[in-house]
Scaffold this motif. Structure first.
Motif, short mmCIF file in Angstrom:
data_model
loop_
_atom_site.label_atom_id
_atom_site.label_comp_id
_atom_site.label_asym_id
_atom_site.label_seq_id
_atom_site.Cartn_x
_atom_site.Cartn_y
_atom_site.Cartn_z
N ARG A 34 53.17 -73.96 11.44
CA ARG A 34 52.34 -74.73 12.37
C ARG A 34 51.45 -73.76 13.13
O ARG A 34 51.93 -72.74 13.62
CB ARG A 34 53.21 -75.50 13.35
N THR A 35 50.20 -74.11 13.23
CA THR A 35 49.24 -73.25 13.92
C THR A 35 48.45 -74.08 14.93
O THR A 35 47.97 -75.16 14.59
CB THR A 35 48.27 -72.59 12.91
N VAL A 36 48.35 -73.56 16.14
CA VAL A 36 47.54 -74.17 17.19
C VAL A 36 46.54 -73.12 17.64
O VAL A 36 46.92 -72.05 18.12
CB VAL A 36 48.40 -74.64 18.38
N HIS A 87 48.65 -80.03 8.79
CA HIS A 87 47.33 -79.65 9.27
C HIS A 87 47.46 -78.85 10.56
O HIS A 87 48.52 -78.80 11.16
CB HIS A 87 46.44 -80.89 9.48
N TYR A 88 46.38 -78.21 10.95
CA TYR A 88 46.36 -77.36 12.14
C TYR A 88 45.75 -78.11 13.32
O TYR A 88 45.13 -79.16 13.16
CB TYR A 88 45.55 -76.09 11.86
N HIS A 89 45.93 -77.54 14.51
CA HIS A 89 45.43 -78.17 15.73
C HIS A 89 44.63 -77.19 16.58
O HIS A 89 44.81 -75.98 16.50
CB HIS A 89 46.60 -78.72 16.55
N LEU A 90 43.77 -77.76 17.42
CA LEU A 90 42.99 -77.04 18.41
C LEU A 90 43.47 -77.47 19.79
O LEU A 90 43.72 -78.66 20.01
CB LEU A 90 41.50 -77.38 18.27
N LYS A 135 42.87 -80.81 26.06
CA LYS A 135 42.60 -81.66 24.89
C LYS A 135 43.22 -81.03 23.64
O LYS A 135 43.20 -79.82 23.46
CB LYS A 135 41.09 -81.79 24.70
N VAL A 136 43.76 -81.89 22.78
CA VAL A 136 44.29 -81.46 21.49
C VAL A 136 43.55 -82.23 20.41
O VAL A 136 43.36 -83.45 20.52
CB VAL A 136 45.81 -81.72 21.38
N ALA A 137 43.10 -81.51 19.38
CA ALA A 137 42.36 -82.14 18.28
C ALA A 137 42.83 -81.55 16.96
O ALA A 137 43.39 -80.45 16.92
CB ALA A 137 40.86 -81.91 18.46
N ASP A 138 42.60 -82.29 15.89
CA ASP A 138 42.90 -81.77 14.56
C ASP A 138 41.87 -80.73 14.19
O ASP A 138 40.67 -80.93 14.40
CB ASP A 138 42.88 -82.91 13.54
N ALA A 139 42.33 -79.62 13.63
CA ALA A 139 41.42 -78.55 13.19
C ALA A 139 40.92 -78.88 11.78
O ALA A 139 41.70 -79.33 10.94
CB ALA A 139 42.13 -77.21 13.21
N PRO A 140 39.64 -78.63 11.52
CA PRO A 140 39.08 -78.95 10.21
C PRO A 140 39.31 -77.84 9.18
O PRO A 140 38.38 -77.35 8.56
CB PRO A 140 37.59 -79.14 10.51
#
Length: 129
Positions: free
Chosen positions: A114-116, A76-79, A86-91
């Protein structure tokens, strides 16, 4: 890969990562684990986080500020908020076709990408306005 023997300290570290959803840093994990084992060193925490991510027990998320750790093992990707960190899971759904496209165009054998995404989180965006 060499089989790792059981370690109580490694289990404490794994448990600390697994119970969090905020993608903690190694230092945050160290501070949490110290409450259960005041003899554990920073080096032990860093080394075991590396072992756990190499053994696919946790995911290492590389962000511009610091490495973070995630209990989610699915792709999954991240924000990443460039203001507060802050780091969060991207939808977004992971796109296997990107791996295939890259393989065809470069000759690399791709195991994953991997994408942030970087920007301002909702709270920092609201406070900036």
């Amino acid at each position: 890969m060499k089989q790792q023997r059981y370690s109580r300290q490694r289990q404490l570290i794994l448990n600390a990562v697994m119970k969090r959803c905020d993608h903690p840093t190694a230092d945050q994990i160290y501070l949490e684990v110290r409450t259960a084992d005041d003899k554990i060193s920073r080096g032990t925490v860093y080394r075991n986080l590396g072992i756990l991510s190499q053994n696919n027990k946790i995911t290492n998320v590389k962000t511009p500020a610091a490495d973070r750790y995630d209990s989610r093992l699915d792709r999954h990707y991240h924000l990443f908020c460039v203001n507060c960190g802050k780091v969060a899971d991207a939808p977004l759904i992971y796109r296997d076709e990107y791996d295939e496209l890259m393989e065809k165009s470069t000759g690399f054998r791709i195991s994953r990408h991997r994408t942030v995404f970087e920007g301002l989180c909702a709270e920092c965006n609201k406070n900036e306005k």
